[in-house]
Design an enzyme around this catalytic site. Structure first.
Site, PDB file in Angstrom:
ATOM      1  CG  HIS A   2     -37.997 -38.349  14.552  1.00 41.44           C
ATOM      2  ND1 HIS A   2     -38.713 -37.190  14.746  1.00 41.44           N
ATOM      3  CD2 HIS A   2     -38.428 -38.834  13.345  1.00 41.44           C
ATOM      4  CE1 HIS A   2     -39.536 -36.989  13.732  1.00 41.44           C
ATOM      5  NE2 HIS A   2     -39.375 -37.968  12.872  1.00 41.44           N
ATOM      6  N   GLY A  61     -33.207 -46.106  -3.225  1.00 42.06           N
ATOM      7  CA  GLY A  61     -32.730 -46.992  -2.167  1.00 42.06           C
ATOM      8  C   GLY A  61     -33.651 -46.997  -0.979  1.00 42.06           C
ATOM      9  CG  ASP A  99     -37.626 -41.316  -0.684  1.00 37.80           C
ATOM     10  OD1 ASP A  99     -37.614 -40.743   0.423  1.00 37.80           O
ATOM     11  OD2 ASP A  99     -38.600 -41.988  -1.083  1.00 37.80           O
TER      12      ASP A  99
END
Length: 335
Positions: free
Chosen positions: A244, A224, A198
């Protein structure tokens, strides 16, 4: 059953109920009633509000089974009101604070623009995209992230109950925040190791959270970015509510980056609200789909739409595993 016009009227006025729940959450009335029933005057004194107005607010909410008016004139918690307490194990307070926030209402007031143009409205009326705005408006950004975390937390246990992660050696939670889902996966699969990737992982409390969950010794972290090369080494890559959020081209880029990193024989696991193929079938993801459209240009998809998207990114859809929550696990393999 109410006649159709009256059923429609109830839906049209639903936003007012949302605001009433929001105000009760802001005043923390459920927290005040946690120790036992109280009258509206005492509640008002404790939350620093007008007694008559508090009584009228609770009278409305009691008619929706949120709080209960007793015959002795006192108000008490109901199961739904109890979920507005901040310390409830499945609290809904943070999402109630988000759904009634003035900025959230302003966003939904621009839905017409997105429906008529097919474009997210935020860059036009705020001068920046949704992700940038959440940083720009720190107060709303905090409310938004807590509300989203509130919703996400309710999905973890249903996912773990529906899908067996024990067959994987290393699970990569890609853009997994503090690692709430990854910690649950590692508890379910005691022989597995985890990688939490993250961009915020160095400052979001992930290390402390993983330690508190008792899985830090089997987990490493990686700072990352979403469109950076994906960390290698996993035989399962979990992306929860990531794809999404993005328009088609960016969603494909994310999936192709994961495809590059995925080991032979590995699996991609998307955790998303998979919409029913029947347009008439109810599903909470249809509401989230409109929210994504107006904020970021993303979308929810049906299983056939996921099969098409995954195919263009170098994957084959294997199966869709439904959970007891609104999300499903979309399992895919590289081709």
């Amino acid at each position: 059953m109410a006649p159709p016009p009256f059923a429609l009227l109830e839906l049209v006025m639903g936003s007012m109920v949302t605001q009433a729940i929001h105000v009760a959450a802001r005043l923390d009335i459920a927290g005040v009633l946690g120790a036992g029933p109280l009258g509206s005057e005492e509640i008002a004194r404790r939350v620093e509000a007008d007694p008559g107005a508090v009584d009228r607010l609770l009278r409305l909410l009691a008619s929706h089974q949120i709080f209960e008016a007793r015959e002795d004139g006192l108000y008490q918690l109901t199961p739904m009101a109890d979920a507005l307490r901040a310390d409830h194990p499945m609290t809904m307070r943070d999402i109630a604070l988000l759904m009634g926030h003035p900025t959230h209402w302003e966003d939904w007031g621009r839905l017409l623009y997105s429906v008529t143009t097919g474009e997210p409205g935020m860059p036009k009326y705020r001068g920046m995209g949704a992700f940038e705005y959440l940083v720009h408006d720190a107060e709303y950004g905090e409310v938004f992230m807590k509300g989203m975390g509130n919703m996400s937390d309710t999905e973890t246990e249903p996912v773990l109950a529906a899908y067996d992660f024990s067959g994987f050696g290393t699970v990569v939670d890609f853009c997994g925040g503090r690692g709430g889902l990854l910690a649950g996966i590692l508890r379910q699969a005691p022989a597995a190791r985890g990688i939490l990737s993250d961009p915020r992982v160095e400052g979001n409390g992930a290390s402390d959270h993983l330690a508190a969950q008792g899985v830090a010794d089997r987990c490493t972290t990686h700072a990352g970015g979403l469109f950076d090369p994906v960390v290698r080494g996993g035989d399962a890559y979990v992306l929860k509510h990531i794809v999404h959020d993005w328009p088609e081209e960016q969603a494909l880029q994310i999936l192709r980056n994961v495809r590059e990193a995925l080991a032979p024989g590995g699996k991609l696991l998307l955790i998303e609200m998979v919409l029913p193929e029947d347009a008439n079938a109810p599903h909470s993801g249809k509401l989230v789909d409109l929210w994504l459209m107006l904020l970021v240009g993303g979308r929810e998809r049906t299983a056939s739409q996921y099969a098409d998207l995954l195919g263009r990114a170098g994957f084959r859809l294997e199966r869709v595993v439904q959970t007891a929550s609104a999300v499903s696990v979309v399992e895919a393999v590289p081709v």
